[in-house]
Motif scaffolding. Structure first.
Motif, PDB file in Angstrom:
ATOM      1  N   ASP A  86       1.597 -52.563  57.766  1.00 31.02           N
ATOM      2  CA  ASP A  86       2.902 -52.861  57.183  1.00 31.02           C
ATOM      3  C   ASP A  86       2.706 -53.779  55.978  1.00 31.02           C
ATOM      4  OD1 ASP A  86       5.474 -53.496  56.508  1.00 31.02           O
ATOM      5  OD2 ASP A  86       6.108 -54.107  58.520  1.00 31.02           O
ATOM      6  N   SER A  87       2.819 -53.226  54.786  1.00 32.95           N
ATOM      7  CA  SER A  87       2.595 -53.998  53.566  1.00 32.95           C
ATOM      8  C   SER A  87       3.666 -55.074  53.360  1.00 32.95           C
ATOM      9  CB  SER A  87       2.563 -53.062  52.357  1.00 32.95           C
ATOM     10  OG  SER A  87       3.798 -52.381  52.216  1.00 32.95           O
ATOM     11  N   MET A  88       4.784 -54.957  54.066  1.00 34.57           N
ATOM     12  CA  MET A  88       5.885 -55.913  53.928  1.00 34.57           C
ATOM     13  C   MET A  88       5.860 -56.979  55.029  1.00 34.57           C
ATOM     14  SD  MET A  88       7.574 -54.871  51.275  1.00 34.57           S
ATOM     15  CE  MET A  88       9.205 -55.601  51.413  1.00 34.57           C
ATOM     16  N   TYR A  89       4.822 -56.985  55.839  1.00 36.00           N
ATOM     17  CA  TYR A  89       4.804 -57.842  57.026  1.00 36.00           C
ATOM     18  C   TYR A  89       4.972 -59.323  56.683  1.00 36.00           C
ATOM     19  CZ  TYR A  89       3.635 -59.020  61.877  1.00 36.00           C
ATOM     20  OH  TYR A  89       3.688 -59.481  63.175  1.00 36.00           O
ATOM     21  N   ALA A  90       4.222 -59.831  55.715  1.00 33.94           N
ATOM     22  CA  ALA A  90       4.313 -61.249  55.360  1.00 33.94           C
ATOM     23  C   ALA A  90       5.711 -61.583  54.847  1.00 33.94           C
ATOM     24  CB  ALA A  90       3.265 -61.602  54.313  1.00 33.94           C
ATOM     25  N   LYS A  91       6.267 -60.707  54.032  1.00 37.52           N
ATOM     26  CA  LYS A  91       7.604 -60.925  53.488  1.00 37.52           C
ATOM     27  C   LYS A  91       8.647 -60.937  54.612  1.00 37.52           C
ATOM     28  CE  LYS A  91      10.634 -59.283  49.774  1.00 37.52           C
ATOM     29  NZ  LYS A  91      10.803 -58.278  48.692  1.00 37.52           N
ATOM     30  N   LYS A  92       8.490 -60.033  55.559  1.00 33.27           N
ATOM     31  CA  LYS A  92       9.412 -59.983  56.697  1.00 33.27           C
ATOM     32  C   LYS A  92       9.287 -61.251  57.547  1.00 33.27           C
ATOM     33  CE  LYS A  92       9.624 -54.928  57.235  1.00 33.27           C
ATOM     34  NZ  LYS A  92       9.250 -53.793  58.109  1.00 33.27           N
ATOM     35  N   LEU A  93       8.058 -61.693  57.771  1.00 36.55           N
ATOM     36  CA  LEU A  93       7.859 -62.913  58.554  1.00 36.55           C
ATOM     37  C   LEU A  93       8.538 -64.108  57.883  1.00 36.55           C
ATOM     38  CD1 LEU A  93       4.205 -63.096  59.953  1.00 36.55           C
ATOM     39  CD2 LEU A  93       6.346 -62.969  61.225  1.00 36.55           C
ATOM     40  N   ASP A  94       8.355 -64.214  56.579  1.00 35.37           N
ATOM     41  CA  ASP A  94       8.977 -65.308  55.837  1.00 35.37           C
ATOM     42  C   ASP A  94      10.496 -65.282  56.000  1.00 35.37           C
ATOM     43  OD1 ASP A  94       7.031 -66.956  54.609  1.00 35.37           O
ATOM     44  OD2 ASP A  94       6.581 -65.404  53.148  1.00 35.37           O
ATOM     45  N   TYR A  95      11.075 -64.091  55.895  1.00 35.08           N
ATOM     46  CA  TYR A  95      12.528 -63.983  55.977  1.00 35.08           C
ATOM     47  C   TYR A  95      13.023 -64.300  57.393  1.00 35.08           C
ATOM     48  CZ  TYR A  95      17.262 -62.363  55.156  1.00 35.08           C
ATOM     49  OH  TYR A  95      18.632 -62.306  55.029  1.00 35.08           O
ATOM     50  N   ALA A  96      12.374 -63.693  58.408  1.00 33.40           N
ATOM     51  CA  ALA A  96      12.775 -63.950  59.790  1.00 33.40           C
ATOM     52  C   ALA A  96      12.632 -65.431  60.123  1.00 33.40           C
ATOM     53  CB  ALA A  96      11.935 -63.102  60.746  1.00 33.40           C
ATOM     54  N   LEU A  97      11.559 -66.046  59.655  1.00 30.81           N
ATOM     55  CA  LEU A  97      11.320 -67.461  59.928  1.00 30.81           C
ATOM     56  C   LEU A  97      12.404 -68.329  59.280  1.00 30.81           C
ATOM     57  CD1 LEU A  97       9.364 -69.365  61.349  1.00 30.81           C
ATOM     58  CD2 LEU A  97       7.988 -69.412  59.273  1.00 30.81           C
ATOM     59  N   SER A  98      12.843 -67.961  58.089  1.00 29.63           N
ATOM     60  CA  SER A  98      13.888 -68.732  57.417  1.00 29.63           C
ATOM     61  C   SER A  98      15.199 -68.685  58.205  1.00 29.63           C
ATOM     62  CB  SER A  98      14.101 -68.208  55.991  1.00 29.63           C
ATOM     63  OG  SER A  98      14.721 -66.925  55.993  1.00 29.63           O
ATOM     64  N   ILE A  99      15.491 -67.548  58.822  1.00 30.00           N
ATOM     65  CA  ILE A  99      16.699 -67.420  59.639  1.00 30.00           C
ATOM     66  C   ILE A  99      16.553 -68.215  60.932  1.00 30.00           C
ATOM     67  CG2 ILE A  99      18.178 -65.806  60.890  1.00 30.00           C
ATOM     68  CD1 ILE A  99      18.382 -65.573  57.850  1.00 30.00           C
ATOM     69  N   ILE A 100      15.388 -68.118  61.550  1.00 29.25           N
ATOM     70  CA  ILE A 100      15.134 -68.822  62.815  1.00 29.25           C
ATOM     71  C   ILE A 100      15.187 -70.333  62.623  1.00 29.25           C
ATOM     72  CG2 ILE A 100      13.331 -69.305  64.524  1.00 29.25           C
ATOM     73  CD1 ILE A 100      12.498 -66.305  64.188  1.00 29.25           C
ATOM     74  N   ARG A 101      14.657 -70.819  61.515  1.00 28.42           N
ATOM     75  CA  ARG A 101      14.645 -72.258  61.251  1.00 28.42           C
ATOM     76  C   ARG A 101      16.065 -72.832  61.185  1.00 28.42           C
ATOM     77  NH1 ARG A 101       9.414 -73.190  62.034  1.00 28.42           N
ATOM     78  NH2 ARG A 101       7.972 -72.914  60.284  1.00 28.42           N
ATOM     79  N   LYS A 102      17.020 -72.026  60.773  1.00 26.78           N
ATOM     80  CA  LYS A 102      18.401 -72.493  60.635  1.00 26.78           C
ATOM     81  C   LYS A 102      19.141 -72.545  61.976  1.00 26.78           C
ATOM     82  CE  LYS A 102      18.793 -70.460  56.008  1.00 26.78           C
ATOM     83  NZ  LYS A 102      19.440 -69.379  55.191  1.00 26.78           N
ATOM     84  N   GLY A 103      18.599 -71.850  62.972  1.00 30.60           N
ATOM     85  CA  GLY A 103      19.255 -71.794  64.266  1.00 30.60           C
ATOM     86  C   GLY A 103      18.938 -73.000  65.131  1.00 30.60           C
ATOM     87  N   LYS A 104      19.566 -73.050  66.284  1.00 34.23           N
ATOM     88  CA  LYS A 104      19.334 -74.136  67.235  1.00 34.23           C
ATOM     89  C   LYS A 104      18.219 -73.745  68.210  1.00 34.23           C
ATOM     90  CE  LYS A 104      24.053 -75.994  67.182  1.00 34.23           C
ATOM     91  NZ  LYS A 104      25.249 -76.317  68.018  1.00 34.23           N
ATOM     92  N   ALA A 105      17.300 -74.680  68.432  1.00 29.71           N
ATOM     93  CA  ALA A 105      16.221 -74.417  69.385  1.00 29.71           C
ATOM     94  C   ALA A 105      16.762 -74.457  70.806  1.00 29.71           C
ATOM     95  CB  ALA A 105      15.110 -75.443  69.217  1.00 29.71           C
ATOM     96  N   ALA A 106      16.279 -73.548  71.622  1.00 30.23           N
ATOM     97  CA  ALA A 106      16.713 -73.516  73.024  1.00 30.23           C
ATOM     98  C   ALA A 106      16.218 -74.762  73.760  1.00 30.23           C
ATOM     99  CB  ALA A 106      16.164 -72.265  73.701  1.00 30.23           C
ATOM    100  N   VAL A 107      16.990 -75.206  74.732  1.00 34.74           N
ATOM    101  CA  VAL A 107      16.584 -76.337  75.571  1.00 34.74           C
ATOM    102  C   VAL A 107      15.820 -75.772  76.763  1.00 34.74           C
ATOM    103  CG1 VAL A 107      17.357 -78.260  76.982  1.00 34.74           C
ATOM    104  CG2 VAL A 107      18.570 -77.682  74.854  1.00 34.74           C
TER     105      VAL A 107
END
Length: 245
Positions: free
Chosen positions: A221-242
């Motif tokens: 997947d040539s887009m893998y790094a780009k996808k990881l960056d995007y998914a990570l940016s969304i996850i960082r904005k969310g609340k971590a589970a307790v």
């Protein structure tokens, strides 16, 4: 006349799905399992040279990229490792590439090709383990035995350091360290030695980033790094589970 809108790319459509994942509890159900697994690997590997704690949110982003809650694999194989034809799981579990040094002892023998392809907790640990194996730098080094006593051996006719090392359960390197003057052996000469073996060990680690994960974990997947960056940016904005310990 209106200009037709440009068709959305596959990546943009994928982004739409990730945007919808934000705040959806189904996409967060493995948070605690990921963190528990990483804690196990961290405790096991913390004593190796240069090891730094793995970012659990990066692993979560990998799962979002690999499958996501809309995938049929979400409830069994979220990290996609162990799919038919995928050599990654086998290479990790055989130990030939250093996987046995990566996997925590509590999972030795428990984690198998069958369980990693069927149970989420096993699959997540298989994926993390394979990632860490690919990120580790290995070398063959002289490893002292737990028996730290110093022994002696008398050189016989026809002996050399290699032969003595093999028969006494030690290494040439160890013999040379304890007998710095033993360049030419002679019958009757007494050599000191300690039990040792040449083994594969972890000597360092590559930096674990979306780019390096794309290089060493994902194939195709040539887009893998780009996808990881995007998914990570969304996850960082969310609340971590307790999570309970």
């Amino acid at each position: 006349m209106t200009t037709a809108s440009k068709p959305r790319s596959a990546y943009e459509k994928w982004q739409d799905g990730i945007d919808k994942a934000a705040g959806n509890a189904e996409w967060d159900i493995y948070d605690c399992e990921i963190r528990m697994a990483i804690n196990e690997f961290d405790r096991h590997l913390s004593g190796t040279a240069g090891y730094f704690r793995l970012d659990w949110q990066l692993v979560k982003a990998m799962i979002w990229v690999e499958t996501g809650a809309v995938s049929k694999k979400w409830r069994s194989n979220p990290m996609q490792i162990g799919n038919p034809g995928d050599p990654g799981l086998t290479s990790f579990l055989t130990g030939n590439e250093g996987g046995s040094l990566i996997l925590p002892p509590v999972w030795q023998g428990r984690l198998t090709v069958g369980t990693a392809s069927s149970f989420v907790s096993h699959n997540i640990r298989a994926g993390i383990g394979y990632l860490l194996m690919r990120m580790a730098n290995f070398a063959i080094k002289n490893v002292p035995d737990t028996d730290t006593r110093t022994y002696e051996v008398t050189v016989k006719v026809g002996d050399n350091l290699d032969k003595i090392a093999r028969t006494q359960g030690t290494t040439i390197e160890s013999l040379r360290q304890l007998n710095p003057g033993a360049h030419m052996l002679r019958p009757g000469q007494v050599l000191k030695f300690r039990k040792a073996a040449m083994r594969k060990v972890i000597v360092g680690w590559k930096f674990i980033t979306p780019s390096s994960v794309a290089t060493y974990y994902n194939v195709g997947d040539s887009m893998y790094a780009k996808k990881l960056d995007y998914a990570l940016s969304i996850i960082r904005k969310g609340k971590a589970a307790v999570c309970t310990q």
